[in-house]
Design an enzyme around this catalytic site. Structure first.
Site, PDB file in Angstrom:
ATOM      1  N   THR A   1      -1.166  -6.937 -12.983  1.00  0.00           N
ATOM      2  CA  THR A   1      -0.007  -7.829 -12.816  1.00  0.00           C
ATOM      3  C   THR A   1       0.527  -7.855 -11.384  1.00  0.00           C
ATOM      4  O   THR A   1       1.378  -8.685 -11.080  1.00  0.00           O
ATOM      5  CB  THR A   1       1.118  -7.444 -13.794  1.00  0.00           C
ATOM      6  OG1 THR A   1       1.237  -6.027 -13.789  1.00  0.00           O
ATOM      7  CG2 THR A   1       0.820  -7.938 -15.181  1.00  0.00           C
ATOM      8  N   ASN A   2       0.023  -6.974 -10.528  1.00  0.00           N
ATOM      9  CA  ASN A   2       0.408  -7.096  -9.111  1.00  0.00           C
ATOM     10  C   ASN A   2      -0.205  -8.380  -8.561  1.00  0.00           C
ATOM     11  O   ASN A   2       0.490  -9.232  -7.998  1.00  0.00           O
ATOM     12  CB  ASN A   2      -0.096  -5.910  -8.292  1.00  0.00           C
ATOM     13  CG  ASN A   2       0.415  -4.580  -8.805  1.00  0.00           C
ATOM     14  OD1 ASN A   2       1.466  -4.530  -9.433  1.00  0.00           O
ATOM     15  ND2 ASN A   2      -0.323  -3.522  -8.568  1.00  0.00           N
ATOM     16  N   ASP A   3      -1.517  -8.496  -8.741  1.00  0.00           N
ATOM     17  CA  ASP A   3      -2.170  -9.712  -8.255  1.00  0.00           C
ATOM     18  C   ASP A   3      -1.807 -10.917  -9.111  1.00  0.00           C
ATOM     19  O   ASP A   3      -1.641 -12.022  -8.592  1.00  0.00           O
ATOM     20  CB  ASP A   3      -3.696  -9.525  -8.249  1.00  0.00           C
ATOM     21  CG  ASP A   3      -4.143  -8.832  -6.963  1.00  0.00           C
ATOM     22  OD1 ASP A   3      -3.720  -9.280  -5.888  1.00  0.00           O
ATOM     23  OD2 ASP A   3      -4.893  -7.850  -7.047  1.00  0.00           O
TER      24      ASP A   3
ATOM     25  N   ARG B   1      -8.560   3.392  -8.708  1.00  0.00           N
ATOM     26  CA  ARG B   1      -8.891   2.465  -7.609  1.00  0.00           C
ATOM     27  C   ARG B   1      -9.909   3.163  -6.717  1.00  0.00           C
ATOM     28  O   ARG B   1      -9.533   4.014  -5.907  1.00  0.00           O
ATOM     29  CB  ARG B   1      -7.636   2.130  -6.808  1.00  0.00           C
ATOM     30  CG  ARG B   1      -6.589   1.325  -7.557  1.00  0.00           C
ATOM     31  CD  ARG B   1      -5.368   1.144  -6.648  1.00  0.00           C
ATOM     32  NE  ARG B   1      -4.472   0.090  -7.088  1.00  0.00           N
ATOM     33  CZ  ARG B   1      -3.307   0.281  -7.714  1.00  0.00           C
ATOM     34  NH1 ARG B   1      -2.928   1.502  -8.022  1.00  0.00           N
ATOM     35  NH2 ARG B   1      -2.546  -0.754  -8.042  1.00  0.00           N
TER      36      ARG B   1
ATOM     37  N   CYS C   1      -2.252  -2.469 -15.872  1.00  0.00           N
ATOM     38  CA  CYS C   1      -2.281  -1.395 -14.876  1.00  0.00           C
ATOM     39  C   CYS C   1      -1.593  -1.813 -13.584  1.00  0.00           C
ATOM     40  O   CYS C   1      -1.632  -1.097 -12.597  1.00  0.00           O
ATOM     41  CB  CYS C   1      -3.694  -0.910 -14.610  1.00  0.00           C
ATOM     42  SG  CYS C   1      -4.761  -2.185 -13.954  1.00  0.00           S
TER      43      CYS C   1
ATOM     44  N   GLU D   1      -6.268 -10.782 -13.495  1.00  0.00           N
ATOM     45  CA  GLU D   1      -5.290 -10.797 -12.401  1.00  0.00           C
ATOM     46  C   GLU D   1      -5.337 -12.089 -11.605  1.00  0.00           C
ATOM     47  O   GLU D   1      -4.649 -12.238 -10.591  1.00  0.00           O
ATOM     48  CB  GLU D   1      -5.456  -9.575 -11.496  1.00  0.00           C
ATOM     49  CG  GLU D   1      -6.865  -9.304 -11.054  1.00  0.00           C
ATOM     50  CD  GLU D   1      -7.011  -7.974 -10.298  1.00  0.00           C
ATOM     51  OE1 GLU D   1      -5.996  -7.370  -9.911  1.00  0.00           O
ATOM     52  OE2 GLU D   1      -8.165  -7.557 -10.096  1.00  0.00           O
TER      53      GLU D   1
ATOM     54  N   HIS E   1       0.826  -1.205   0.000  1.00  0.00           N
ATOM     55  CA  HIS E   1       0.000   0.000   0.000  1.00  0.00           C
ATOM     56  C   HIS E   1       0.863   1.258   0.000  1.00  0.00           C
ATOM     57  O   HIS E   1       0.658   2.181  -0.792  1.00  0.00           O
ATOM     58  CB  HIS E   1      -0.922  -0.036   1.229  1.00  0.00           C
ATOM     59  CG  HIS E   1      -1.705   1.210   1.409  1.00  0.00           C
ATOM     60  ND1 HIS E   1      -1.352   2.193   2.300  1.00  0.00           N
ATOM     61  CD2 HIS E   1      -2.800   1.661   0.777  1.00  0.00           C
ATOM     62  CE1 HIS E   1      -2.215   3.188   2.225  1.00  0.00           C
ATOM     63  NE2 HIS E   1      -3.111   2.878   1.311  1.00  0.00           N
TER      64      HIS E   1
HETATM   65  C1  PEP Z   1      -3.071  -5.335  -9.823  1.00  0.00           C
HETATM   66  O1  PEP Z   1      -3.390  -6.294  -9.131  1.00  0.00           O
HETATM   67  O2  PEP Z   1      -2.127  -5.361 -10.613  1.00  0.00           O
HETATM   68  C2  PEP Z   1      -3.804  -4.071  -9.737  1.00  0.00           C
HETATM   69  C3  PEP Z   1      -3.538  -3.071 -10.541  1.00  0.00           C
HETATM   70  O3  PEP Z   1      -4.719  -3.973  -8.729  1.00  0.00           O
HETATM   71  P1  PEP Z   1      -4.332  -3.686  -7.208  1.00  0.00           P
HETATM   72  O4  PEP Z   1      -2.900  -3.335  -7.161  1.00  0.00           O
HETATM   73  O5  PEP Z   1      -5.194  -2.550  -6.790  1.00  0.00           O
HETATM   74  O6  PEP Z   1      -4.690  -4.969  -6.560  1.00  0.00           O
HETATM   75 MG    MG Z   2      -5.287  -6.261  -8.208  1.00  0.00          MG
END
Ligand code: PEP
Ligand code: MG
Length: 877
Positions: free
Chosen positions: A768-770, A561, A832, A746, A455
């Site tokens: 791509t984070n998740d 978001r 994203c 994701e 975060h």
């Molecule tokens: C992600 O998961 O890549 C994404 C952009 O969503 P968040 O980071 O809010 O989970």
């Molecule tokens: Mg995500």
């Protein structure tokens, strides 16, 4: 024929950089150009990788080739290793494909022993020089090859100077240096247990091995990770005949650039030392003179050097950084390379070279390292102050820039201290959404936990605030507002400085200077836009961020978001009421309070983007992240809801999840509480209608994005609520408004079934984070704890949350794009996740045919440039 591992300088050229490394390829090229280069040979990068494959051994085949090339070198130079008449002395220097200044090792004057030193002392009639070379060699060899610390030798030198009553090395006599050489050898024997090697060939093999080994030293590993240089490349080794700058006052050595590496201004820039060897200039043991003074001392050599500089710059069509030596008035070129430069200088040099007709605008675009642009957009430390500062810790460089301020431990303090004009650094175990206002007020943020997509990192990057995250070396005592790091206890109000570009943490005050964007920035960006195929959008949740991103060239919002819109003021209260509702009616009551904020914010986002696309993602996070933790806040919520404190606590406890990232979040929230999706749809559509009415010429097509879909049926279910709500709003307004419903990809299952999902989704956006988290199966918040061990074990070279894992996660993405576009031709696809602002990941996105990347506002220029470079490279292949 056996594989060729060794090349004479006369056998190579600049195009052979992969094999010969930058230094070797350029020495070969200069040889080809007929410049005065002391001759020698290069042992290839393949030999280095072979050395590691063979368990850190130089195998017989490579050793034999090296021996063969020593003979060739002896024939070319007319000198011989260990010879009593005309002995050969060499330098042994590293040289990887990409230059890594100061990261690997060098040995000079190799080939000396007690006999040879006497020969050269006599022949040169300069025993002081001979013994100076020998003591330097013993010192370097012991340090680099045998890893006996430098300090022992320095202590001996200091003792000798004291004994003789002198302060400078140059004041020591031949006899002093001879005595020192003897002391050095004794020191070597006491530390290693054997005599210092006398056979030049044995010395050479040891030195080559040490250079190969230095490829894997800790500082080289960190440098590579910071600079995207793969471990697999290996380093080449250059063995070159020595030219001596320390033979007297008609000798010297220097380093020069063809343009100023700090400003980019055209003109020779550099330093020179008489009667010295290369290391003296770099190490700062004596203060060198400005290069222009060389003209007075060595008019002939200087004239020749100026010609060589011009030739080299014209030849390479880039600013050159050169090392050279003057031996008895005669010039020798030891190295040339495209010089490292500041971001500002890079832009100026690129533009000047275009204006001088040396390069095309396409080449100018390729010349700039996108990652350097960061420094143009954020405050930086004063370079001089930084040079003398030693970090007290290092963690993840989560958001670039420099910060210096007083330590505070809570968001409230950050806000309060900030409001009275104090500069603060907020230090937290980890940050939560409630900290947002404190984060905004702080110059910088330091967290003990959390990775590159935690975060704190995501929010700080969005705001453009410096952040260093995941500093597990900190021993935190939040309760008493203190922590310890590197043996020192820091209290509230103590000064701390953070470098968000390197992850370094410094004790005390390091002054910062503001970013300045020079005029060339716009020119380069303009050229980049001409070539790139990828669109560049931004991840922005507030009108302020959206505006900033638009200024920096964002062509839309790729990710808003929506949960980030509830951090401020009363909003969090209403949001908590929504979460802690027991019935649909209660929840709808809370949602009614929320909807005006959402709609108002969406309107401002549309306004900021002036008709460019805006993707709104529906609520995604685990709800428990938002529940109050302080007694007072719990009481406030209980009162607002007409519930008891115990009831609220029970609800909060029920929201607790063992594994929240895989828990009740994403589209699962909309499945369980459709009224949330309904409220968000209403807010999006009403905002779009209002803005469209005010700006008939803007093409407003809201993009509604459903997060964390794994099964097409989830999407279908939520989409039904969205479509019914949106169509009813549009019909009631009597207006023609198009909108799209798409999804984030994701979860690996979504990628695997992308053809199914595309039947319902009008667009895909890769989260791509998740997707990284779930493909690897490790937590994006906790991975920092073990990634260092992964780097050490060479399992990972980079943080997969910062640089896309193209092999695994990338394969899923490529497959999903193909499957999706196969079903729906006009499906648009973006990314994203944080990788959308990482240059190598952007290049990958270009290759797999994404339509756009979306990244935090301050990374938009980086993405634009990286996208252009990807397109140019692609068109050249
Ligand atoms: C992600 O998961 O890549 C994404 C952009 O969503 P968040 O980071 O809010 O989970
Ligand atoms: Mg995500």
């Amino acid at each position: 024929m056996s594989h060729k591992y060794v090349y004479l300088f006369s056998e190579g050229n600049a195009k052979m950089r992969e094999l010969l490394g930058g230094k070797g390829a350029n020495l070969a090229e200069m040889t080809g150009l007929g410049l005065p280069v002391p001759q020698g040979f290069t042992i290839s990068t393949e030999a280095c990788t072979q050395y590691y494959e063979d368990g850190q051994k130089i195998n017989d085949e490579i050793q034999a080739q090296i021996m063969e090339y020593i003979e060739k070198m002896e024939a070319i130079t007319g000198k011989k290793f260990g010879d009593k008449e005309n002995p050969l002395l060499v330098s042994v220097r590293s040289g990887a494909r990409a230059s890594m200044p100061g990261m690997m090792d060098t040995i000079l004057n190799l080939g000396l022993n007690e006999e040879v030193v006497n020969v050269i002392a006599e022949k040169s009639n300069n025993p002081r020089w001979a013994w100076d070379c020998y003591r330097r060699f013993i010192q370097m060899y012991s340090d680099v090859v045998m890893e006996v610390g430098k300090k022992y030798f320095e202590q001996l030198i200091d003792a000798m100077k004291e004994k003789r009553g002198v302060t400078q090395d140059v004041e020591l006599t031949a006899d002093d240096l001879k005595e020192l050489a003897g002391q050095f050898k004794a020191e070597y024997k006491s530390k290693i247990g054997t005599d210092f090697p006398t056979d030049p060939k044995e010395q050479l093999m040891g030195a080559i091995k040490a250079v190969f080994r230095s490829w894997d030293n800790p500082r080289a590993n960190v440098y590579r990770r910071d600079n995207d240089i793969p471990y697999s490349w290996g380093t080449a080794v250059n063995v070159q005949m020595m030219a001596f700058g320390n033979m007297g006052d008609d000798c010297g050595t220097g380093v020069a650039f063809t343009r100023d590496p700090a400003t980019g201004a055209k003109g020779l820039f550099g330093e020179f030392l008489t009667n010295a060897q290369g290391e003296d200039v770099v190490a700062g043991v004596r203060t060198p003179m400005h290069i222009s003074e060389m003209e007075e001392k060595f008019p002939e050599a200087f004239k020749q050097f100026k010609d060589v500089c011009q030739r080299l710059e014209n030849h390479y069509r880039d600013m050159q950084d050169m090392e050279f030596t003057v031996e008895h008035g005669k010039l020798f070129m030891l190295q040339t390379r495209n010089g490292k430069r500041t971001a500002q200088a890079a832009l100026k040099i690129a533009c000047d070279l275009v204006d001088e007709g040396m390069i095309t605008d396409e080449e100018a675009v390729l010349m700039i390292d996108p990652r350097n642009l960061d420094t143009l957009l954020h405050p930086q430390f004063d370079a001089k102050a930084l040079k003398v500062a030693t970090p007290v810790g290092k963690a993840l460089p989560a958001s670039p820039g420099a910060a210096c301020g007083k330590i505070v431990f809570t968001a409230e303090d950050a806000k309060a201290w900030g409001a009275r004009g104090e500069k603060v650094v907020l230090v937290r175990l980890e940050t939560s959404p409630e900290d947002i206002e404190g984060m905004k007020a702080a110059q910088g943020i330091l967290t003990v936990r959390g990775g590159m997509t935690s975060h704190a990192a995501v929010v700080a990057r969005g705001m453009g605030t410096c952040c260093v995250s995941g500093c597990t070396a900190i021993n935190m005592d939040e309760e008493n507002k203190q922590f310890t790091l590197s043996g020192k206890t820091y209290h509230e109000g103590d000064y701390l400085s953070l470098d968000g570009s390197t992850g370094n943490i410094y004790d005390g005050i390091i002054p910062t200077v503001d970013a300045s964007i020079a005029g060339e920035f716009g020119r380069i960006m303009g050229w980049a836009d001409k070539y790139r195929k990828l669109g560049v959008r931004t991840n922005a949740d507030t009108p302020r961020d959206a505006k900033k991103a638009a200024e920096l060239g964002a062509e839309g919002i790729g990710l808003c978001r929506t949960e980030h819109m509830f951090f401020e003021g009363d909003r969090i209260d209403y949001f908590r009421q929504m979460i802690c509702s027991s019935t649909v009616e209660e929840r709808e009551k809370a949602l009614d309070k929320i909807i005006p904020f959402q709609q108002g914010d969406f309107e401002k986002l549309y306004e900021a983007l002036e008709g460019k696309p805006v993707t709104i993602r529906f609520l995604d996070p685990p709800l428990h992240e938002f529940v109050p933790t302080e007694e007072a806040d719990i009481k406030k919520l209980a009162d607002a809801q007409g519930k008891s404190v115990e009831d609220i606590k029970a609800i909060i406890a029920s929201l607790h999840e063992a594994n929240p990232m895989m828990g009740h979040r994403g589209c699962r929230l909309a499945v369980t509480y459709p009224e949330i999706a309904k409220m968000q749809t209403t807010a999006v559509i009403r905002a779009a209608i209002n803005v469209k009415k005010a700006h008939a010429d803007w093409n407003i097509v809201p993009e509604i994005m459903i997060p964390l879909v794994g099964d097409v049926k989830e999407l279908k279910y939520v989409k039904k609520t969205v479509v019914e709500t949106a169509d009813a709003e549009i019909a009631a307004a009597g207006i023609d408004l198009k909108y799209e419903v798409g999804t984030m990809i994701e979860i690996p299952r979504a990628a695997l079934t992308a053809d199914e999902i595309a039947k319902e989704a009008e667009f895909f956006c890769f989260g791509t984070n998740d997707l990284t988290q779930m493909t690897y199966g490790f937590s994006r918040d906790d991975a920092g704890k073990f990634l260092d061990a992964y780097y050490d074990a060479k399992i990972f070279e980079n943080d997969p949350f910062a640089k896309l894992d193209q092999v695994g996660v990338g394969k899923l993405m490529e497959m999903a794009v193909k499957l999706g576009k196969g079903v729906r031709k006009d499906l648009h696809c973006g990314i994203c996740g944080e990788h959308g602002g990482d240059p190598s990941s952007v290049e990958f996105c270009h290759k797999i045919g994404l339509d756009y990347v979306s990244c935090s506002p301050f990374r938009v220029p980086i993405a634009r440039l990286a996208a252009a470079q990807a397109a140019i490279k692609d068109s050249r292949n």
